[in-house]
Design a protein around this motif. Structure first.
Motif, PDB file in Angstrom:
ATOM      1  N   MET A  96       0.827  -1.211   0.000  1.00 45.43           N
ATOM      2  CA  MET A  96       0.000   0.000   0.000  1.00 45.43           C
ATOM      3  C   MET A  96       0.863   1.264   0.000  1.00 45.43           C
ATOM      4  SD  MET A  96      -3.233  -0.859   2.505  1.00 45.43           S
ATOM      5  CE  MET A  96      -3.806  -2.562   2.646  1.00 45.43           C
ATOM      6  N   LYS A  97       1.942   1.239   0.748  1.00 49.45           N
ATOM      7  CA  LYS A  97       2.818   2.423   0.780  1.00 49.45           C
ATOM      8  C   LYS A  97       3.429   2.656  -0.602  1.00 49.45           C
ATOM      9  CE  LYS A  97       5.090   3.981   4.140  1.00 49.45           C
ATOM     10  NZ  LYS A  97       6.075   4.305   5.210  1.00 49.45           N
ATOM     11  N   GLU A  98       3.824   1.566  -1.286  1.00 50.40           N
ATOM     12  CA  GLU A  98       4.374   1.691  -2.639  1.00 50.40           C
ATOM     13  C   GLU A  98       3.355   2.313  -3.592  1.00 50.40           C
ATOM     14  OE1 GLU A  98       5.524  -2.220  -3.731  1.00 50.40           O
ATOM     15  OE2 GLU A  98       7.165  -2.339  -2.267  1.00 50.40           O
ATOM     16  N   ALA A  99       2.078   1.988  -3.368  1.00 51.50           N
ATOM     17  CA  ALA A  99       1.007   2.517  -4.224  1.00 51.50           C
ATOM     18  C   ALA A  99       0.560   3.907  -3.787  1.00 51.50           C
ATOM     19  CB  ALA A  99      -0.182   1.564  -4.211  1.00 51.50           C
ATOM     20  N   GLY A 100       1.096   4.395  -2.661  1.00 57.25           N
ATOM     21  CA  GLY A 100       0.697   5.701  -2.159  1.00 57.25           C
ATOM     22  C   GLY A 100      -0.709   5.723  -1.607  1.00 57.25           C
ATOM     23  N   THR A 101      -1.140   4.591  -1.051  1.00 50.31           N
ATOM     24  CA  THR A 101      -2.504   4.466  -0.536  1.00 50.31           C
ATOM     25  C   THR A 101      -2.474   4.223   0.965  1.00 50.31           C
ATOM     26  OG1 THR A 101      -3.252   3.521  -2.633  1.00 50.31           O
ATOM     27  CG2 THR A 101      -4.673   3.192  -0.721  1.00 50.31           C
ATOM     28  N   HIS A 102      -3.344   4.949   1.686  1.00 43.83           N
ATOM     29  CA  HIS A 102      -3.516   4.772   3.129  1.00 43.83           C
ATOM     30  C   HIS A 102      -4.954   4.331   3.381  1.00 43.83           C
ATOM     31  CE1 HIS A 102      -4.056   5.913   7.388  1.00 43.83           C
ATOM     32  NE2 HIS A 102      -2.740   5.706   7.481  1.00 43.83           N
ATOM     33  N   PRO A 103      -5.207   3.548   4.430  1.00 42.00           N
ATOM     34  CA  PRO A 103      -6.596   3.136   4.706  1.00 42.00           C
ATOM     35  C   PRO A 103      -7.579   4.300   4.757  1.00 42.00           C
ATOM     36  CG  PRO A 103      -5.080   1.889   6.074  1.00 42.00           C
ATOM     37  CD  PRO A 103      -4.254   2.894   5.352  1.00 42.00           C
ATOM     38  N   ASP A 104      -7.134   5.478   5.170  1.00 46.53           N
ATOM     39  CA  ASP A 104      -8.040   6.630   5.226  1.00 46.53           C
ATOM     40  C   ASP A 104      -8.502   7.073   3.839  1.00 46.53           C
ATOM     41  OD1 ASP A 104      -7.838   6.661   7.956  1.00 46.53           O
ATOM     42  OD2 ASP A 104      -6.324   8.259   8.039  1.00 46.53           O
ATOM     43  N   ASP A 105      -7.790   6.641   2.794  1.00 45.06           N
ATOM     44  CA  ASP A 105      -8.172   7.002   1.426  1.00 45.06           C
ATOM     45  C   ASP A 105      -9.386   6.207   0.940  1.00 45.06           C
ATOM     46  OD1 ASP A 105      -5.997   8.734   1.287  1.00 45.06           O
ATOM     47  OD2 ASP A 105      -4.660   7.148   0.560  1.00 45.06           O
ATOM     48  N   ILE A 106      -9.723   5.129   1.649  1.00 47.00           N
ATOM     49  CA  ILE A 106     -10.845   4.279   1.240  1.00 47.00           C
ATOM     50  C   ILE A 106     -12.103   4.831   1.903  1.00 47.00           C
ATOM     51  CG2 ILE A 106     -11.677   1.905   1.055  1.00 47.00           C
ATOM     52  CD1 ILE A 106      -8.971   2.518  -0.322  1.00 47.00           C
ATOM     53  N   ARG A 107     -12.792   5.736   1.191  1.00 49.02           N
ATOM     54  CA  ARG A 107     -13.958   6.417   1.740  1.00 49.02           C
ATOM     55  C   ARG A 107     -15.276   5.890   1.178  1.00 49.02           C
ATOM     56  NH1 ARG A 107     -10.111  10.537   0.808  1.00 49.02           N
ATOM     57  NH2 ARG A 107      -9.375  11.510   2.755  1.00 49.02           N
TER      58      ARG A 107
END
Length: 432
Positions: free
Chosen positions: A40-51
């Motif tokens: 997820m870090k490699e993809a630049g995604t954090h759980p908070d981005d999943i809205r």
């Protein structure tokens, strides 16, 4: 329905449930799985981005190679004392895939199959002959426990010894069989040689068929010749095993929305495709503890129908698997799937559409494709002119269907190999 509340849940309620399950899963894996945290870090995604549920496309894909690269259990998120079972799938190259299960994973798998088998019209009083492999393969044990859960009696016969299978089918009044489509074809042919009619001399009424692509033509042939109803079952060892089936409407495989979330993507670009468009199946298992799966690229080619089924179930359905991205043959720049060949051959009464073999080779700089197919017993002849007419018809129909020319070799009935497990249809002799 096995679980009317869940299976008939309104679409809006189901999506809200799926979002809550997805959000919980993403936070858990980001916090406790080094593999998923790094991905997820490699993809630049954090759980908070999943809205929202649609934000699932922000999450990175998982690949079969990830399982091989982390052999045997580096992706597991359950401790050893939480694991209650392993299954292992054979890989085409390198290490196999190891799948671990917690008690809750097995319960979810069994629940999924209880719903699925009920949707096929099975229940207490039925006798199911499980002719999938047992042991490390997931097929046998998955169907075994699912059938027991709905109150059916299980005959755990496994694969092979076909005449014995038919004998026990008669003696134990088997009403349902779970096996590969090609093996059920073989059972029917063997029964005929034994002088036994599956339609008239057994109590069989349902077939649960999977583990290999098969066509609507095969369904029609089996239902007409054996006098039973046959249903498609879907799953992979990575997901848990066979999990989802059609219902009695036979209009797609129900993917239980509280268990898994399916997507269809363009296999080349990875872009999300809308319902109805054909592409590569991607699956997120919303309830899985030992070996979690987020956006796992399965490689199967299908499409999704998210309309409410005539049976009343609201879960999305995937259509019949058309083939695999990695099974696809590219012949002179044209994509060819074995299922296309089978579909075409099933429409030609002079040949046995389920008994064929594709051989691809390279002559100089050009690809060549040979399709071997058995003649039907009624059409088989020693007259050259009759054989030439059939060959011309097969050649013509394949060219129209595949958009590429194929050589055709007609062989005598019973010549090509039959398979107790997955059918092996393709021989690719090209050297790359």
């Amino acid at each position: 329905m096995w679980d009317p509340r869940m299976e008939g849940m309104p679409a809006g309620d189901l999506k809200r449930l799926q979002y809550r399950l997805l959000k919980t899963l993403v936070y858990r894996l980001y916090s406790f799985s080094p593999f998923y945290h790094d991905r997820m870090k490699e993809a630049g995604t954090h759980p908070d981005d999943i809205r929202s549920l649609e934000d699932i496309t922000k999450l990175p894909f998982m690949y079969k190679s990830d399982l091989r690269d982390n052999y045997p259990d580096r992706i597991f998120t359950a401790s050893q004392d939480e694991l209650v079972r392993y299954h292992v799938s054979s890989g085409t190259t390198g290490k196999p895939t190891v799948v671990g299960y917690t008690a809750n994973d097995l319960e979810s798998w069994t629940t999924s199959l209880a719903r699925s088998l009920t949707a096929c019209g099975l229940g207490r009083g039925d006798v199911m002959q499980v002719s999938y492999g047992y042991g490390l393969f997931t097929g046998g044990l998955g169907l075994h426990y699912g059938a027991e859960r709905i109150g059916a009696t299980v005959l755990p016969i496994g694969t092979g010894n076909t005449e014995r299978q038919i004998e026990l089918m008669q003696d134990l009044h088997v009403t349902a069989i779970a096996c590969t489509p090609s093996y059920l074809v073989h059972i029917g042919e063997t029964a005929n040689r034994m002088g036994i009619s599956i339609r008239n001399d057994t109590d069989l009424r349902v077939g649960i068929l999977g583990a290999e692509p098969w066509s609507e033509g095969i369904r029609t042939t089996l239902q007409n010749e054996l006098g039973i109803r046959v249903y498609d079952i879907y799953g992979t060892s990575e997901l848990s095993g066979p999990m989802f089936t059609e219902c009695t409407e036979q209009q797609g495989i129900h993917i239980w929305g509280d268990i898994a979330y399916p997507e269809i993507i363009d296999p080349e670009s990875g872009e999300h495709l809308p319902p109805g468009e054909k592409g590569e199946l991607v699956m997120t298992v919303l309830k899985k503890e030992a070996l979690p799966m987020i956006r796992y690229r399965i490689g199967d080619i299908t499409s999704i129908d998210d309309s409410v089924c005539a049976c009343g179930r609201t879960s999305p359905r995937i259509m019949r698997i058309q083939g695999r991205v990695d099974d696809m043959l590219i012949v002179r720049g044209i994509n060819v799937f074995p299922s296309q060949v089978e579909h075409t051959l099933m429409g030609i009464p002079e040949v046995v559409g389920s008994a064929f073999q594709i051989e691809v080779d390279r002559r100089g700089a050009l690809d060549s494709m040979l399709v071997r197919v058995e003649m039907s017993k009624d059409a088989f002849s020693d007259k050259i002119t009759d054989l030439m007419k059939v060959k011309a018809k097969v050649t013509h129909d394949l060219r129209n269907s595949l958009n590429v020319a194929a050589d055709v070799e007609l062989v005598a009935p019973g010549t090509l190999p039959r398979f107790e497990g997955k059918a092996k249809r393709v021989i690719d002799r090209r050297v790359y």
